[in-house]
Design a protein around this motif. Sequence first.
Motif, PDB file in Angstrom:
ATOM      1  N   CYS A 142      33.069  33.363  31.524  1.00 36.92           N
ATOM      2  CA  CYS A 142      34.478  33.296  31.103  1.00 36.92           C
ATOM      3  C   CYS A 142      34.834  34.465  30.175  1.00 36.92           C
ATOM      4  O   CYS A 142      35.955  34.959  30.203  1.00 36.92           O
ATOM      5  CB  CYS A 142      34.764  32.001  30.352  1.00 36.92           C
TER       6      CYS A 142
ATOM      7  N   GLY B 281      31.820  29.338  35.834  1.00 33.23           N
ATOM      8  CA  GLY B 281      31.829  30.381  34.810  1.00 33.23           C
ATOM      9  C   GLY B 281      31.636  29.905  33.379  1.00 33.23           C
ATOM     10  O   GLY B 281      30.971  30.585  32.599  1.00 33.23           O
TER      11      GLY B 281
ATOM     12  N   CYS C 185      42.495  32.600  35.560  1.00 36.95           N
ATOM     13  CA  CYS C 185      41.400  31.645  35.677  1.00 36.95           C
ATOM     14  C   CYS C 185      41.525  30.889  36.993  1.00 36.95           C
ATOM     15  O   CYS C 185      42.606  30.445  37.366  1.00 36.95           O
ATOM     16  CB  CYS C 185      41.404  30.677  34.510  1.00 36.95           C
ATOM     17  N   LEU C 186      40.418  30.713  37.682  1.00 35.30           N
ATOM     18  CA  LEU C 186      40.452  30.058  38.986  1.00 35.30           C
ATOM     19  C   LEU C 186      40.851  28.600  38.887  1.00 35.30           C
ATOM     20  O   LEU C 186      41.373  28.024  39.833  1.00 35.30           O
ATOM     21  CB  LEU C 186      39.101  30.200  39.676  1.00 35.30           C
TER      22      LEU C 186
ATOM     23  N   CYS D 243      35.028  26.226  39.053  1.00 38.06           N
ATOM     24  CA  CYS D 243      34.262  27.422  38.758  1.00 38.06           C
ATOM     25  C   CYS D 243      33.155  27.080  37.777  1.00 38.06           C
ATOM     26  O   CYS D 243      33.357  26.255  36.885  1.00 38.06           O
ATOM     27  CB  CYS D 243      35.224  28.437  38.134  1.00 38.06           C
TER      28      CYS D 243
ATOM     29  N   CYS E 194      35.553  37.404  32.181  1.00 48.48           N
ATOM     30  CA  CYS E 194      36.817  37.140  32.879  1.00 48.48           C
ATOM     31  C   CYS E 194      37.996  37.442  31.959  1.00 48.48           C
ATOM     32  O   CYS E 194      38.996  38.020  32.364  1.00 48.48           O
ATOM     33  CB  CYS E 194      36.864  35.661  33.249  1.00 48.48           C
ATOM     34  N   LYS E 195      37.855  37.058  30.706  1.00 45.26           N
ATOM     35  CA  LYS E 195      38.938  37.263  29.747  1.00 45.26           C
ATOM     36  C   LYS E 195      39.096  38.741  29.418  1.00 45.26           C
ATOM     37  O   LYS E 195      40.204  39.241  29.256  1.00 45.26           O
ATOM     38  CB  LYS E 195      38.677  36.478  28.462  1.00 45.26           C
TER      39      LYS E 195
END
Lengths: 255, 438, 349, 281
Positions: free
Chosen positions: A171, A191, A181-182, A189, A174-175
């Motif tokens: 995450c 993550g 966010c999925l 997810c 991702c951020k």
Amino acid sequence: MTTQTAPKTKIKIAYFDFTSCEGCQLNKLNLENHILDLLEHVEIVEFREAMDDKADSYDVAFIEGSISTPTCVERIHDIRRRAKILVALGSCASIGGINAMKNLQPIEDVREIVYGEDKYLFPTLPAMPLSAIVKVDYEIHGCPMSIPEFLQVFKALAMGKAPIKPDSPVCVECKLRENECLFDRGMVCLGPITRSGCDAICPSFGQFCTGCRGLVPNPNKNAMLDILTDHGLSLQEAEKRLLLFNSYQHPDTFK
Amino acid sequence: MSKNLDINVHHLTRVEGHGNIVVNMKEGRLEKAELQIVEAPRYFEAMLKGRSFHDAAIITSRICGICSLGHQMTSLKATEDALGLELSEQTILLRKLLVNGATLQSNVLHVYFLVAPDLLNAPSVFPLIPTHTDVILRALRMKRLANDIGDIVSGRAVHPITPVPGGFTKIPSVGELKEIRRRLVEEGIPDVLETVKTVKALAGGIPNFVRETEYISLKDKNEYALYEGDIYSSDTGITDVHDYRSITNEFVVPHSTSKHAKNARSSYMVGALARWNNNYSQLTDTALKAAEELGLKPDCYNPYMNSVAQVVECAHCAEDSIKIIDQLLEMGLKDEKPNQTPTKYGKGTGSNEVPRGILFHEYEYDRRGNIVAANCIIPTGQNLANIDDDMKKLVPEIIGKSKADITKHLEMLVRAYDPCISCSVHLLNVDFIDDTES
Amino acid sequence: MKRYNLLLQNIPDFVKHLQAQGEVLAPHTKGDNSFSFDKVTDANNVILDYNRTLQSIRKFFLPPTERLLNYSLTENTFTKVEIENNQRIFLGVHSYDMQAVLKLDFNFSDRTPEVNYLKRRENCTFIGVSFEPDDFHFSRSVGITVEATEGFDIFLNRHENGYEVQVLTERGEGIIKGFNALENAPELAETNRQFKNKIKFNHNRLPEVMEQSWKSPVWDEVAKRCVGCGTCNLVCPTCYCFNVVDNVDLSLKDGSRDRHWDGCMLNSFAAVAGGENFRETLASRQRHRIYRKFKYITDKTGDPWCVGCGRCAAYCTADISIVEIINQLSDEFEQNYLRKSAAPAEQII
Amino acid sequence: MTLSTQEHNPRELYYPEMAEITAIKQYTELEKWYEITLPGGRDLEHQPGQFAIFSLFGIGEAAISICSAPSKKGAFDICVRKVGMLTEKLHQLEIGQKIGVRGPFGTGFPVADFKGKDILIIGGGIGIVPLRSLINHVIDNRDDFGRLVILYGAKNPQELLFPDELQKWNDDPRIEYQVTVDQGSPEWQGNTGVITTLIPGLDLDLDNTIAAIVGPPIMYKFVLMALKSKRLPDENIYMSLERRMKCGVGKCGHCQINDSYVCLDGPVYHFPDIKNLPEAI
Ligand SMILES: Cc1cc2nc3c(=O)[nH]c(=O)nc-3n(C[C@H](O)[C@H](O)[C@H](O)COP(=O)(O)OP(=O)(O)OC[C@H]3O[C@@H](n4cnc5c(N)ncnc54)[C@H](O)[C@@H]3O)c2cc1C
Ligand code: SF4
Ligand code: SF4
Ligand code: SF4
């Protein structure tokens, strides 16, 4: 002035593979843009998939694949004796990965499903990460191993320093990449509890994190299962998703 | 001529996976000529049981890192067949582009890094870096381009990310496709043409060995079949993909953790040479020209020529990719979501030509979309019986040569098939057992 | 202050007018349901009607990863990194995000003023826009209304056919000069949009609540549900913690020292070599996160350091809501401390 | 609103100054002592207890205390325990090589306020390192202070740092020096036992004694308890704390103890200021 932190001599490296898809090695051969640079710093002394030579000892042995037969056990001990530093390459080697899924079912059943009455021809053990048998110095996670992490570890070893071991979840990456966010796209997810270091490649391509890099240290698994079930999976499905690459860590794998 | 020969190549190098070559001749009688597959069995069929249709391709792509795209495509097709998921034209085109990229990548890797050292008498590609720098850089450039097709369309060339049942999780941008097209035109095609020249110069080193066998591949009415088509056998003609079991007839042999297969004869061949023999007329012009240049003619029965057929396919894949990109750009890229609403549950079969030959996956799903049963039949597995048969014919023909030479011929033979042993479980090793004066 | 009226159909022209004067950064759609502040390349793609962007505009002042210096390993020397401070116009900023920038201004100029951040803050123009509070916004509860104009040069207040343009600073006037598609407008009636999401207590009482909450069971309850993914830190517009790592090129000759965002919810944030972790449990990390927003800096400045954007709750993978946490702590505080002193509830709220 | 940043006097916080290693001593397997010289022999101008951030390009940065007294001119000292990336590489360096220095940072011991007082030093393990700066300051200005009592504890005799100086402290009639190890060895003739065992026997002028404590995290609690039972007033206690640290200038957030930044408000703390911070000890 001489360089203080850069390497002085070429390090001898060797590659070995155990039970795996050889995708990590291939992934390494896919470092087209980097491979000649890499060869500046190392001498490859053994690499069955690409060359005929064999060597007696190596500074660093990169090893792909899980331990899953009695022969594997012998070979990995032998490699450990010859290697100063042993690096597990990819999920199979570092966490058991996909191979360990077979551990979830009684081994006889598994052999029967695949080979029927001929099952006794081929001995097998539960699939294990290298660390179940020998001391592993560093791990490069991912299925296939993440190239950014491989380069990071490689450079660290070439410089004679310990590589940084990522321990935050996907995450975070991702951020940093500002991905949507999925979960906000109706997917589920892994993550939040999967070890980062892949640069959140799957979510960045719109696909859920499959947990291929293993779990972060001290994962809050129950909270993760709650999240998955809140997003529509049954508890059983949620556990299965979590076990995709992480079956070896599961308490039921060695029943 | 030595009457006794014992060859034992343990863990054959420069192939993917673990296998041994064992040849055993006693008093002029060939007792054993086999490729032993010693790769640890991985039990994928068993792992698939109970998994959701979302996970099937994620798992099966891990059968093999080299053919991961092929397994993924085949797996997705089997799932889509079973669940009745319709695909858009865009999805199919993007998948064909991926298949071209993966075939190009794999063929380049095989020809340059695994076969070329044999033809140049080198133990590996590494010593060739200083002596043949241009060639190596070209090979790396071609591989990078092929992999970039994978990276851009599927997120990652090994274990692709975006292809999922019913479509893609992310569509590449117009700019990315245009850039790939530019590179295909400016580097890809010229590099392929150079490759043809390089291989032609080395072709003298390819052994002259002939054994007619049955050739099996996909066949499609509209195009050189890589992604779509029915099963075609040079002996028995067309068979529906759903009836693949009637063709593969798998059986277990004690010297291989991978199962063997046979159809009309004791063995058959799949892969680039089979595709060439069955479908050559549908190749692109550049590919046909390359074939002519390299002396590859239809109905070629020399298995060593498989590597040459791979070069021809490189030309086809590069040229066909340009066509596909043009078609996609003309249609205009749409940000489509994958179609993941099943219209039925049950059995489904998928088949695909992967670099090493025809691949089958078959799944049965329950009403929750979880797998009840699965079967995967892998090209290398299908080739194993054919390799054994080749060796049986080859060894007596070359028995006058030195043991080292014989071993090399055998190793080269096995390598020519580009065996993918992880796939078939993980394979290869030549065992020469020699207890003669020789 | 001058007021004008900007019709919806004139917005693309307005954006183009801004583009002629500098780099324009504005919200765009991102993914299926999200928004992101990006450089405008096509005026028609700007979205002024959005709930919140995934990341606030802090990313332009404190980038997710930032090069601190470049070095040569062979020479053992370093070179400085140039910090960009060209003209930038931020269009479509919500009031809470503007407030968050003002808070970061404080953090980066307090005690040891940092040139990296401060230089990037030069030459910026901010054009605010009103928003319709959704289920997550609660900026009103921390003293920030939708229409709060502090920090903006121009503010666009949405009404039926367009926007009321309030020109607030000289800089704003300069920016708008020459744009003719504006009509003079009478002052809008007070809109004062309402929030569904609310903190129970007035925010100036929260430090007092926090004072009593150190040992609250709420932390453990939240920790049970939290996966420690750090999302809440990484999307918060007033979070600014970072990590520093050295990266070298594959040549092993050159490299850079880079910093990237970090978060106090993450495992090793407070861990030191040797294994000691000074905030080992998720409960202690949750408490630290909330105290950073409502106690530590607040005790010094008097202001909450949360701007009520709702991001941490909206993007929390475990659906943990900061408002719920605060309200639970407040309930506890009320029961354990206020009831005892028998203060009437109205006085508190 | 644009920020007119000039009024904030923004500073380049992250560029190191390149300094030279001019002397090295290896004390134990893990600890090495270095003398560092800034360009032109400029003084670092630190207070006892302050630290600086040292860096090697390609490796990273680490906070290390200055262990020489300000009275040492032209160079300063550090003592480094090999525990990880940076410290490991630092141990491989040789005289004449250069490292990056940023600092000094943080608070030091308020030595001006200590004038005329008795000084009680309590150092555990590598905690003696920052204390050496204070000890040497007191020694160098011996008449400004009352008694100098040094309690030093280590895991075992092999881990004792500054062996040459320990002998001097021991021999100096104006220093009351006591040392103990957790685990003795056959040659060890001194005290064994944890450092707190040395405290009950001390005869202290409670109001006039300043205690300076530095040691591993778990040591503080027990030392404080021991001092409390001796009735040493809290106001007379100073301690230095260690936390993870990335910037040294109060920005990165890692070293925060409740609302306090170790890099700005510490590492040297006046005990009354932190005794109510639950995360401190
Ligand atoms: C104010 C202060 C004074 C210090 N004085 C000394 C001293 O005089 N001598 C000495 O040997 N050590 C001292 N340390 C500890 C020293 O900073 C760490 O041992 C060092 O950071 C470890 O870095 P590394 O790269 O070798 O270790 P690694 O294990 O490679 O890195 C450990 C990780 O923790 C981080 N980290 C940050 N702060 C610390 C910390 N305080 N302790 C451990 N890890 C930390 C590192 O940056 C890195 O990310 C002091 C620390 C502080 C805060
Ligand atoms: S997509 Fe997955 S990894 Fe990314 S933020 Fe969401 S939960 Fe985390
Ligand atoms: S975003 Fe939610 S789950 Fe993640 S660390 Fe923050 S509170 Fe925990
Ligand atoms: S704490 Fe949450 S609501 Fe408050 S400013 Fe940060 S992200 Fe927004």
